[in-house]
Design an enzyme around this catalytic site. Sequence first.
Site, PDB file in Angstrom:
ATOM      1  N   SER A   8       0.746  -1.372  -0.036  1.00  0.00           N
ATOM      2  CA  SER A   8       0.004   0.103  -0.034  1.00  0.00           C
ATOM      3  C   SER A   8       1.067   1.145  -0.001  1.00  0.00           C
ATOM      4  O   SER A   8       1.553   1.646   1.155  1.00  0.00           O
ATOM      5  CB  SER A   8      -0.668  -0.085   1.267  1.00  0.00           C
ATOM      6  OG  SER A   8      -1.528   1.146   1.281  1.00  0.00           O
ATOM      7  N   HIS A  33      -0.930  -1.621  -4.118  1.00  0.00           N
ATOM      8  CA  HIS A  33      -2.166  -1.327  -3.542  1.00  0.00           C
ATOM      9  C   HIS A  33      -2.476   0.323  -3.552  1.00  0.00           C
ATOM     10  O   HIS A  33      -1.503   0.823  -2.884  1.00  0.00           O
ATOM     11  CB  HIS A  33      -2.293  -1.843  -2.014  1.00  0.00           C
ATOM     12  CG  HIS A  33      -3.881  -1.866  -1.289  1.00  0.00           C
ATOM     13  ND1 HIS A  33      -4.971  -2.644  -1.419  1.00  0.00           N
ATOM     14  CD2 HIS A  33      -4.341  -1.169  -0.597  1.00  0.00           C
ATOM     15  CE1 HIS A  33      -5.765  -2.406  -0.962  1.00  0.00           C
ATOM     16  NE2 HIS A  33      -5.474  -1.221  -0.189  1.00  0.00           N
ATOM     17  N   ASP A  35      -4.951   3.018  -2.648  1.00  0.00           N
ATOM     18  CA  ASP A  35      -5.938   3.532  -1.540  1.00  0.00           C
ATOM     19  C   ASP A  35      -6.673   4.864  -2.187  1.00  0.00           C
ATOM     20  O   ASP A  35      -5.988   5.756  -2.108  1.00  0.00           O
ATOM     21  CB  ASP A  35      -5.626   3.763  -0.352  1.00  0.00           C
ATOM     22  CG  ASP A  35      -5.204   2.289   0.353  1.00  0.00           C
ATOM     23  OD1 ASP A  35      -6.100   1.492   0.465  1.00  0.00           O
ATOM     24  OD2 ASP A  35      -4.076   2.124   0.735  1.00  0.00           O
ATOM     25  N   MET A  37      -9.458   7.406  -1.231  1.00  0.00           N
ATOM     26  CA  MET A  37     -10.405   8.097  -0.279  1.00  0.00           C
ATOM     27  C   MET A  37     -10.851   9.379  -0.621  1.00  0.00           C
ATOM     28  O   MET A  37     -10.250  10.325  -1.058  1.00  0.00           O
ATOM     29  CB  MET A  37      -9.549   8.314   1.305  1.00  0.00           C
ATOM     30  CG  MET A  37      -8.685   6.971   1.448  1.00  0.00           C
ATOM     31  SD  MET A  37      -7.712   7.342   2.987  1.00  0.00           S
ATOM     32  CE  MET A  37      -6.933   5.736   3.078  1.00  0.00           C
ATOM     33  N   HIS A  66      -8.086   0.162  -4.429  1.00  0.00           N
ATOM     34  CA  HIS A  66      -9.076  -0.100  -3.310  1.00  0.00           C
ATOM     35  C   HIS A  66      -9.782   1.346  -3.223  1.00  0.00           C
ATOM     36  O   HIS A  66      -9.382   2.671  -2.789  1.00  0.00           O
ATOM     37  CB  HIS A  66      -8.223  -0.241  -1.865  1.00  0.00           C
ATOM     38  CG  HIS A  66      -9.153  -0.271  -0.774  1.00  0.00           C
ATOM     39  ND1 HIS A  66      -8.627  -0.368   0.536  1.00  0.00           N
ATOM     40  CD2 HIS A  66     -10.279  -0.417  -0.529  1.00  0.00           C
ATOM     41  CE1 HIS A  66      -9.738  -0.497   1.446  1.00  0.00           C
ATOM     42  NE2 HIS A  66     -10.886  -0.520   0.672  1.00  0.00           N
ATOM     43  N   MET A  68     -12.430   3.651  -1.537  1.00  0.00           N
ATOM     44  CA  MET A  68     -13.077   3.928  -0.110  1.00  0.00           C
ATOM     45  C   MET A  68     -13.463   5.514  -0.380  1.00  0.00           C
ATOM     46  O   MET A  68     -13.327   6.403   0.005  1.00  0.00           O
ATOM     47  CB  MET A  68     -11.930   4.192   0.939  1.00  0.00           C
ATOM     48  CG  MET A  68     -11.410   2.796   1.662  1.00  0.00           C
ATOM     49  SD  MET A  68      -9.963   2.974   2.567  1.00  0.00           S
ATOM     50  CE  MET A  68      -8.414   3.007   1.093  1.00  0.00           C
ATOM     51  N   MET A 137     -11.476  -5.746   5.771  1.00  0.00           N
ATOM     52  CA  MET A 137     -10.649  -4.761   6.383  1.00  0.00           C
ATOM     53  C   MET A 137     -10.508  -5.431   7.694  1.00  0.00           C
ATOM     54  O   MET A 137     -11.341  -5.564   8.588  1.00  0.00           O
ATOM     55  CB  MET A 137     -11.644  -3.360   6.519  1.00  0.00           C
ATOM     56  CG  MET A 137     -11.754  -2.586   5.139  1.00  0.00           C
ATOM     57  SD  MET A 137     -10.203  -2.285   4.366  1.00  0.00           S
ATOM     58  CE  MET A 137      -9.269  -1.221   5.375  1.00  0.00           C
ATOM     59  N   GLY A 142      -9.339   4.365   6.532  1.00  0.00           N
ATOM     60  CA  GLY A 142      -9.137   5.828   6.292  1.00  0.00           C
ATOM     61  C   GLY A 142      -7.712   6.114   6.533  1.00  0.00           C
ATOM     62  O   GLY A 142      -7.203   7.207   6.102  1.00  0.00           O
ATOM     63  N   PHE A 143      -6.898   5.454   7.269  1.00  0.00           N
ATOM     64  CA  PHE A 143      -5.442   5.665   7.607  1.00  0.00           C
ATOM     65  C   PHE A 143      -4.672   4.573   7.640  1.00  0.00           C
ATOM     66  O   PHE A 143      -4.929   3.363   8.081  1.00  0.00           O
ATOM     67  CB  PHE A 143      -5.652   6.386   9.073  1.00  0.00           C
ATOM     68  CG  PHE A 143      -6.402   7.572   9.230  1.00  0.00           C
ATOM     69  CD1 PHE A 143      -6.024   9.237   8.745  1.00  0.00           C
ATOM     70  CD2 PHE A 143      -7.740   7.776   9.276  1.00  0.00           C
ATOM     71  CE1 PHE A 143      -6.704  10.015   8.839  1.00  0.00           C
ATOM     72  CE2 PHE A 143      -8.698   8.716   9.539  1.00  0.00           C
ATOM     73  CZ  PHE A 143      -8.102  10.042   9.162  1.00  0.00           C
ATOM     74  N   GLY A 144      -3.468   4.791   7.395  1.00  0.00           N
ATOM     75  CA  GLY A 144      -2.330   3.699   7.621  1.00  0.00           C
ATOM     76  C   GLY A 144      -1.914   3.844   8.918  1.00  0.00           C
ATOM     77  O   GLY A 144      -2.324   4.641   9.836  1.00  0.00           O
ATOM     78  N   GLY A 145      -1.233   2.718   9.443  1.00  0.00           N
ATOM     79  CA  GLY A 145      -0.440   2.696  10.543  1.00  0.00           C
ATOM     80  C   GLY A 145      -1.302   2.464  11.776  1.00  0.00           C
ATOM     81  O   GLY A 145      -0.904   2.630  12.963  1.00  0.00           O
ATOM     82  N   ASP A 171      -6.654  -5.958   4.836  1.00  0.00           N
ATOM     83  CA  ASP A 171      -5.877  -4.694   4.890  1.00  0.00           C
ATOM     84  C   ASP A 171      -6.091  -3.907   6.099  1.00  0.00           C
ATOM     85  O   ASP A 171      -7.234  -3.710   6.657  1.00  0.00           O
ATOM     86  CB  ASP A 171      -6.698  -3.884   3.940  1.00  0.00           C
ATOM     87  CG  ASP A 171      -5.914  -2.385   3.549  1.00  0.00           C
ATOM     88  OD1 ASP A 171      -5.070  -2.208   3.944  1.00  0.00           O
ATOM     89  OD2 ASP A 171      -6.809  -1.956   2.515  1.00  0.00           O
ATOM     90  N   GLY A 172      -4.942  -3.675   6.891  1.00  0.00           N
ATOM     91  CA  GLY A 172      -4.947  -2.699   7.949  1.00  0.00           C
ATOM     92  C   GLY A 172      -4.133  -3.590   9.122  1.00  0.00           C
ATOM     93  O   GLY A 172      -4.352  -4.581   9.400  1.00  0.00           O
ATOM     94  N   GLY A 173      -2.834  -2.856   9.320  1.00  0.00           N
ATOM     95  CA  GLY A 173      -2.354  -3.658  10.748  1.00  0.00           C
ATOM     96  C   GLY A 173      -1.528  -4.847  10.397  1.00  0.00           C
ATOM     97  O   GLY A 173      -1.377  -5.511  11.374  1.00  0.00           O
ATOM     98  N   GLY A 193       1.203  -1.447   4.561  1.00  0.00           N
ATOM     99  CA  GLY A 193       1.764  -0.311   4.039  1.00  0.00           C
ATOM    100  C   GLY A 193       2.697   0.247   5.065  1.00  0.00           C
ATOM    101  O   GLY A 193       3.843   0.145   4.435  1.00  0.00           O
ATOM    102  N   SER A 194       2.350   0.630   6.285  1.00  0.00           N
ATOM    103  CA  SER A 194       3.682   1.255   7.109  1.00  0.00           C
ATOM    104  C   SER A 194       4.770   0.028   7.171  1.00  0.00           C
ATOM    105  O   SER A 194       5.860   0.534   7.330  1.00  0.00           O
ATOM    106  CB  SER A 194       2.847   1.619   8.232  1.00  0.00           C
ATOM    107  OG  SER A 194       2.251   0.557   9.027  1.00  0.00           O
TER     108      SER A 194
END
Length: 211
Positions: A8, A33, A35, A37, A66, A68, A137, A142-145, A171-173, A193-194
């Site tokens: 991402s 990926h 994103d 938004m 993706h 959103m 999800m 809405g946000f990375g990290g 996706d996420g964390g 991502g992060s």
Amino acid sequence: MKTLVSASILSADFGHLSDELTRAEESGCDMIHFDVMDGHFVPNISYGVPVLKSIRKYSGLPFDVHLMISDPNAYIEPFAKAGADGITFHLEATANPVGIIDKIHSLGLKAGVSVKPKTDVSLLYPLVGIMDMALIMTVEPGFGGQGFIYETLEKIKALREYSSDLDIEVDGGISDKTAHLVREAGANVLVSGSYLFRAADMASNCKLLKD
Ligand code: DX5
Ligand code: ZN
């Protein structure tokens, strides 16, 4: 199923996006990926069609878009023309998911459908056999990290029990701490991502997501 990693670029250095795309490709990532938004479906604004169009040529990897956004139907064609290989939209944003999947397929792209952490996973079951991929999800979009939401593991398990061959993306964390959990639950496409872009050695982190 083989694990694929989708990098991402929300966490990439936007001042050097083409270098970041090269870094992801050379590090063994399988997809990019992207994103999108709109500040309405989610409380953040990222980037859109012109950015995809401009960076597409700097990577040989498939672009996993993706959306959103509140009105995915209106933006399928522009993102397809800009170079998307697959487009994932949110089930919460439409009353006609099959119509959007058909539109994505008519443009020759892979179609994905995503659910937020609190959306019932069984709402995806009627789309198995129609969609190419489901995106569960594992944080609020809405946000990375953000921190991984462990309750989502049950949703991944339930969907994998429902379908043995559907591509299930998360996706996420996602990091070395959570990758094995989502893989064991049945996910085979891991967005990160992060954990990837903030790594000194992205190749080793990418490998840890797959091992
Ligand atoms: C969040 C985005 C993610 C985000 C993941 O809404 O959909 O793709 O970039 O970031 P990490 O991997 O840092 O949680
Ligand atoms: Zn995403």
